[in-house]
Design an enzyme around this catalytic site. Structure first.
Site, PDB file in Angstrom:
ATOM      1  N   LYS A 120       0.835  -1.201   0.000  1.00 55.73           N
ATOM      2  CA  LYS A 120       0.000   0.000   0.000  1.00 55.73           C
ATOM      3  C   LYS A 120       0.873   1.255   0.000  1.00 55.73           C
ATOM      4  O   LYS A 120       1.667   1.459   0.916  1.00 55.73           O
ATOM      5  CB  LYS A 120      -0.891   0.032   1.246  1.00 55.73           C
ATOM      6  CG  LYS A 120      -1.896   1.180   1.190  1.00 55.73           C
ATOM      7  CD  LYS A 120      -2.521   1.507   2.521  1.00 55.73           C
ATOM      8  CE  LYS A 120      -1.785   2.567   3.287  1.00 55.73           C
ATOM      9  NZ  LYS A 120      -1.767   3.904   2.680  1.00 55.73           N
TER      10      LYS A 120
ATOM     11  N   GLU B 130      11.389   0.825   8.799  1.00 54.73           N
ATOM     12  CA  GLU B 130      12.284   1.937   8.423  1.00 54.73           C
ATOM     13  C   GLU B 130      11.575   3.213   8.857  1.00 54.73           C
ATOM     14  O   GLU B 130      10.576   3.598   8.240  1.00 54.73           O
ATOM     15  CB  GLU B 130      12.510   1.961   6.901  1.00 54.73           C
ATOM     16  CG  GLU B 130      13.208   0.735   6.348  1.00 54.73           C
ATOM     17  CD  GLU B 130      14.729   0.802   6.473  1.00 54.73           C
ATOM     18  OE1 GLU B 130      15.251   1.741   7.093  1.00 54.73           O
ATOM     19  OE2 GLU B 130      15.385  -0.109   5.964  1.00 54.73           O
TER      20      GLU B 130
ATOM     21  N   CYS C   3      13.944  10.893   5.504  1.00 56.99           N
ATOM     22  CA  CYS C   3      14.066  10.275   6.826  1.00 56.99           C
ATOM     23  C   CYS C   3      15.461  10.465   7.402  1.00 56.99           C
ATOM     24  O   CYS C   3      15.622  10.650   8.596  1.00 56.99           O
ATOM     25  CB  CYS C   3      13.719   8.799   6.737  1.00 56.99           C
ATOM     26  SG  CYS C   3      14.564   7.994   5.375  1.00 56.99           S
TER      27      CYS C   3
ATOM     28  N   GLU D 236      11.448  15.265  14.720  1.00 58.20           N
ATOM     29  CA  GLU D 236      11.591  15.261  13.258  1.00 58.20           C
ATOM     30  C   GLU D 236      10.665  16.334  12.654  1.00 58.20           C
ATOM     31  O   GLU D 236       9.444  16.248  12.779  1.00 58.20           O
ATOM     32  CB  GLU D 236      11.209  13.876  12.714  1.00 58.20           C
ATOM     33  CG  GLU D 236      11.585  13.679  11.266  1.00 58.20           C
ATOM     34  CD  GLU D 236      11.195  12.300  10.742  1.00 58.20           C
ATOM     35  OE1 GLU D 236      10.087  11.820  11.066  1.00 58.20           O
ATOM     36  OE2 GLU D 236      11.990  11.701   9.992  1.00 58.20           O
TER      37      GLU D 236
HETATM   38  P1  NAD Z   1       3.282   7.841   7.959  1.00 58.32           P
HETATM   39  O1  NAD Z   1       3.787   6.970   9.055  1.00 58.32           O
HETATM   40  O2  NAD Z   1       2.271   8.851   8.283  1.00 58.32           O
HETATM   41  O3  NAD Z   1       2.673   6.974   6.789  1.00 58.32           O
HETATM   42  C1  NAD Z   1       3.407   5.934   6.184  1.00 58.32           C
HETATM   43  C2  NAD Z   1       2.442   4.944   5.569  1.00 58.32           C
HETATM   44  O4  NAD Z   1       1.686   4.354   6.630  1.00 58.32           O
HETATM   45  C3  NAD Z   1       1.418   5.546   4.598  1.00 58.32           C
HETATM   46  O5  NAD Z   1       1.167   4.639   3.549  1.00 58.32           O
HETATM   47  C4  NAD Z   1       0.185   5.692   5.471  1.00 58.32           C
HETATM   48  O6  NAD Z   1      -1.003   5.662   4.719  1.00 58.32           O
HETATM   49  C5  NAD Z   1       0.300   4.477   6.361  1.00 58.32           C
HETATM   50  N1  NAD Z   1      -0.395   4.580   7.647  1.00 58.32           N
HETATM   51  C6  NAD Z   1      -0.633   5.683   8.380  1.00 58.32           C
HETATM   52  N2  NAD Z   1      -1.326   5.367   9.493  1.00 58.32           N
HETATM   53  C7  NAD Z   1      -1.507   4.022   9.471  1.00 58.32           C
HETATM   54  C8  NAD Z   1      -2.137   3.092  10.341  1.00 58.32           C
HETATM   55  N3  NAD Z   1      -2.707   3.463  11.464  1.00 58.32           N
HETATM   56  N4  NAD Z   1      -2.128   1.795   9.995  1.00 58.32           N
HETATM   57  C9  NAD Z   1      -1.532   1.377   8.863  1.00 58.32           C
HETATM   58  N5  NAD Z   1      -0.940   2.211   7.988  1.00 58.32           N
HETATM   59  C10 NAD Z   1      -0.918   3.528   8.293  1.00 58.32           C
HETATM   60  O7  NAD Z   1       4.584   8.470   7.302  1.00 58.32           O
HETATM   61  P2  NAD Z   1       4.641   9.508   6.099  1.00 58.32           P
HETATM   62  O8  NAD Z   1       4.180  10.814   6.653  1.00 58.32           O
HETATM   63  O9  NAD Z   1       3.998   8.953   4.893  1.00 58.32           O
HETATM   64  O10 NAD Z   1       6.216   9.541   5.793  1.00 58.32           O
HETATM   65  C11 NAD Z   1       7.095  10.286   6.529  1.00 58.32           C
HETATM   66  C12 NAD Z   1       7.782   9.450   7.596  1.00 58.32           C
HETATM   67  O11 NAD Z   1       8.410   8.323   6.987  1.00 58.32           O
HETATM   68  C13 NAD Z   1       8.896  10.203   8.284  1.00 58.32           C
HETATM   69  O12 NAD Z   1       8.848   9.952   9.665  1.00 58.32           O
HETATM   70  C14 NAD Z   1      10.154   9.601   7.675  1.00 58.32           C
HETATM   71  O13 NAD Z   1      11.287   9.721   8.492  1.00 58.32           O
HETATM   72  C15 NAD Z   1       9.749   8.202   7.440  1.00 58.32           C
HETATM   73  N6  NAD Z   1      10.582   7.558   6.402  1.00 58.32           N
HETATM   74  C16 NAD Z   1      11.527   6.653   6.784  1.00 58.32           C
HETATM   75  C17 NAD Z   1      12.362   6.067   5.827  1.00 58.32           C
HETATM   76  C18 NAD Z   1      13.424   5.083   6.223  1.00 58.32           C
HETATM   77  O14 NAD Z   1      13.911   4.370   5.350  1.00 58.32           O
HETATM   78  N7  NAD Z   1      13.800   5.010   7.491  1.00 58.32           N
HETATM   79  C19 NAD Z   1      12.205   6.405   4.490  1.00 58.32           C
HETATM   80  C20 NAD Z   1      11.230   7.319   4.131  1.00 58.32           C
HETATM   81  C21 NAD Z   1      10.414   7.893   5.106  1.00 58.32           C
END
Ligand code: NAD
Length: 496
Positions: free
Chosen positions: A183, A257, A291, A392
């Site tokens: 997803k 991640e 990230c 962050e």
């Molecule tokens: P997010 O956690 O809000 O969302 C990530 C994904 O999870 C999306 O597809 C979202 O729809 C889904 N999601 C959200 N709530 C959920 C739930 N309750 N149950 C299941 N799925 C759910 O993150 P974001 O805002 O999309 O991305 C930014 C974050 O991602 C930052 O914290 C960044 O550091 C992190 N990130 C980490 C890496 C890494 O490799 N460590 C890489 C890219 C981004």
């Protein structure tokens, strides 16, 4: 450069090899964050759709698990070639949906293709093992160690690198012989849905299933589904906890991640020409929505004033512009929500006593008024204990912090809940290695930043996650190990 309308007005999900709408017909709309224009609609998957996808994946797994490494390699190579042949289109879609500069989207697409090629190479180097075990207790035995695919996995990815994160997840799945239900973020689903059209003719039906929807609905249905053998998540640490809990309840593994607050450390003997560029690369790339962003810039005290002065001037020169224009260096933040969050952190920083040396506000010049553009921002007079240095922000906002010596720099770099990445800038190789070893993070660059090619493991210590991607070691996370242990003796044990 003109915007080319290369995307579809509406997309479908890929489930069991077919392109389908949501079972209740509901859709979500995707808007370009740079100008607010409607781009496309795509389905919001129901619980039933997620279940259909999981069932399709298990059905596909029955035969897919026996497909040879050579065939899986061929599939990975074909996907890479298909991406290359469509890279302009994919890059344009990524830029329109996410707001990132076209030059960066092009880089992401090419890195994504390379990721499939890297795992195509890995597949053929994975060898099972056999050895004779001859110990006094059990006599002569042949031990065969086989790696088997773990099964059907559930994968959830974020909006900051929609295409690249999909490549990071899908390539090892195919390489390991697993099937997936993946997803993307509801903010940025289009590039993966476009990739679906490219991979559907290449990959057997049901091996890769793409469901779209919001985290709180479709994402949650994935976490709740009982039939996954593994979860893989990239996103915020907050949601990472929910993924970890869901995996624990099912007693299955999860690779995570998550977020970061990485230290970009500049010693007084750094190569100055590279250093200013490196500080910019750390926090301005992808509008700071990275990230592993170098969001805490540590500068040794004897160069601090000169460094800040030059960095301020460099930030002022950054071309913030419409993301589809070739000379744009920084595009739009992904959403109003994200822009508001960034601006609120600037206010928090000011209240905590930090000073805005440059930027600190939205950019509304000319055509940028319609989008979520932010000015490159430096906060100075920051203490590492402040919220702006600990939380962050996920935008082009860096805190600059002075340090005295190596010990001081390492201690402050590690004084964070995160441990994703960091960098050290010095021309003294021994110091570079000492500091790199001292930083508690999964990736430490020396004299560079944000360089993440396939073959170099990526993942976090502490609250930045569990597991490593972008390296063949991730194959272990998608595998079960089976030991077949064969007695080579003709006689019974003699114990009874
Ligand atoms: P997010 O956690 O809000 O969302 C990530 C994904 O999870 C999306 O597809 C979202 O729809 C889904 N999601 C959200 N709530 C959920 C739930 N309750 N149950 C299941 N799925 C759910 O993150 P974001 O805002 O999309 O991305 C930014 C974050 O991602 C930052 O914290 C960044 O550091 C992190 N990130 C980490 C890496 C890494 O490799 N460590 C890489 C890219 C981004």
């Amino acid at each position: 450069m003109e915007v080319q309308k290369v995307w579809d007005d509406s997309y479908k999900m890929l489930i069991g090899g077919k392109f389908v709408d949501a079972s209740d017909g509901k859709t979500i709309k995707s808007y370009c964050p740079a100008d607010g224009e409607l781009l496309a609609s795509f389905p919001e998957a129901t619980k039933e759709d997620v279940d259909t996808a999981v069932k399709a994946a298990w059905k596909a797994f029955e035969s897919w698990k026996n497909v040879s490494a050579a065939e899986r390699q061929d599939i990975l190579m074909k996907i890479a070639d298909a991406i290359d042949a469509n890279k302009q289109k994919l890059a344009m879609i990524e830029t329109m949906d996410n707001g990132k500069p076209i030059r960066e989207s092009m880089g992401d697409i090419m890195l994504g293709a390379d990721h499939f090629r890297y795992f195509a190479g890995v597949v053929r180097s994975e060898e099972d093992q056999a050895s004779i075990i001859n110990d006094p207790g059990s006599g002569n035995n042949l031990s065969i160690i086989l790696r088997e695919p773990i099964g059907v996995v559930g994968q959830i990815i974020p909006w900051n690198f929609p295409f690249l994160m999909a490549a990071w997840k899908l390539a090892p799945v195919i390489a390991a012989g697993c099937c997936t239900v993946i997803k993307p973020s509801n903010y940025t689903s289009l590039s993966l849905l476009e990739l679906a059209k490219l991979i559907a003719p290449i990959v057997p039906p049901g091996v890769i299933n793409i469901v779209t929807g919001r985290g709180s609905t479709t994402g949650q249905y994935l976490l709740d589904h009982p039939d996954f053998r593994k979860l893989a998540f990239t996103g915020s640490t907050e949601v990472g906890y929910s993924v970890s809990e869901a995996a624990t309840k099912k007693l299955i593994p999860a690779t995570l991640e998550l977020g970061g607050k990485s230290a970009n450390i500049f010693f007084s003997d750094c190569n100055w020409r590279k250093a200013i560029d490196g500080a910019e690369m750390g926090i301005l790339y992808n509008q700071g929505q990275v990230c592993c962003a170098g969001s805490r810039i540590f500068v040794q005290e004897d160069i601090y004033d000169k460094f800040v002065a030059e960095l301020v001037e460099a930030f002022k020169k950054v071309k913030v512009g419409l993301p589809w224009e070739h000379d744009t260096q920084m595009g739009s933040q992904v959403s109003q929500e994200q822009l508001d969050k960034i601006l609120s952190y600037v206010e928090i920083g000011k209240k905590e006593g930090a000073k805005v040396a440059v930027g600190g506000e939205r950019n509304t010049e000319g055509p940028l008024a319609k989008g979520f553009f932010m000015k490159p921002t430096l906060l100075i007079d920051v203490d590492n204990k402040m919220r702006v240095a600990q939380e962050e922000i996920f935008g082009p906002v860096a805190c600059v912090i002075k340090f005295k010596n190596e010990e001081d720099a390492i201690a402050m770099a590690n004084d964070t809940q995160y441990g994703l990445a960091g960098a050290v800038w010095t021309q003294d190789i021994n110091r570079a290695i000492r500091v790199a070893r001292g930083i508690e993070a999964g990736k430490v660059w020396v004299n560079q930043y944000n360089n993440l090619p396939a073959g170099t493991p990526f993942g976090g210590y502490k609250k930045s996650g569990i597991g490593r991607e972008t390296h063949k070691m991730i194959i272990d996370e998608y595998s079960e190990i089976k030991n077949i242990f064969i007695s080579l003796d003709e006689n019974p044990t003699g114990l009874y």
